[in-house]
Design a protein around this motif. Structure first.
Motif, short mmCIF file in Angstrom:
data_model
loop_
_atom_site.label_atom_id
_atom_site.label_comp_id
_atom_site.label_asym_id
_atom_site.label_seq_id
_atom_site.Cartn_x
_atom_site.Cartn_y
_atom_site.Cartn_z
N VAL A 115 6.18 -14.62 -37.62
CA VAL A 115 6.26 -16.03 -37.23
C VAL A 115 4.86 -16.62 -37.12
CG1 VAL A 115 6.91 -17.59 -35.35
CG2 VAL A 115 8.51 -15.86 -36.15
N LYS A 140 3.42 -17.27 -40.58
CA LYS A 140 4.01 -18.40 -41.30
C LYS A 140 3.75 -19.74 -40.62
CE LYS A 140 8.05 -20.01 -43.60
NZ LYS A 140 8.87 -19.61 -44.67
N TYR A 141 3.80 -19.77 -39.29
CA TYR A 141 3.70 -21.03 -38.57
C TYR A 141 2.43 -21.18 -37.73
CZ TYR A 141 8.50 -21.43 -40.03
OH TYR A 141 9.63 -21.49 -40.78
N GLU A 186 7.15 -11.29 -34.21
CA GLU A 186 6.16 -12.23 -33.69
C GLU A 186 4.99 -12.40 -34.67
OE1 GLU A 186 3.44 -12.98 -29.72
OE2 GLU A 186 4.94 -11.40 -29.72
N LEU A 229 9.77 -23.57 -31.40
CA LEU A 229 10.10 -22.93 -32.67
C LEU A 229 11.02 -23.82 -33.50
CD1 LEU A 229 10.60 -19.24 -31.58
CD2 LEU A 229 8.75 -20.17 -32.95
N MET A 285 7.00 -18.00 -29.89
CA MET A 285 7.61 -16.67 -29.77
C MET A 285 7.25 -16.02 -28.44
SD MET A 285 9.65 -15.68 -32.12
CE MET A 285 9.68 -13.94 -31.81
N GLY A 301 3.43 -21.13 -33.66
CA GLY A 301 4.56 -20.22 -33.80
C GLY A 301 4.42 -19.01 -32.90
#
Length: 55
Positions: A12, A15-16, A9, A46, A24, A20
């Motif tokens: 993610v 990065k996003y 988590e 996602l 998650m 993100g």
């Protein structure tokens, strides 16, 4: 196992961004509560984030 989920988590979210993390969160909560709507919403969010640069 919870430590692995936390690490995934965080990666993610790193990065996003916040979207993100929300995706998650929805996916994991949906899986834990066996709610198809919540899990699907997280999975779609996602997928949109992953496919965004391609589209």
């Amino acid at each position: 196992m919870p430590a692995l989920a936390f690490v995934v988590e965080q990666l993610v979210q790193w990065k996003y961004g916040a979207a993100g993390g929300v995706g998650m969160f929805l996916l994991s909560i949906g899986i834990k509560t066996r709610s198809q709507r919540t899990a699907s919403a997280g999975a779609v969010l996602l997928a949109v984030l992953l496919a965004g640069p391609v589209l």
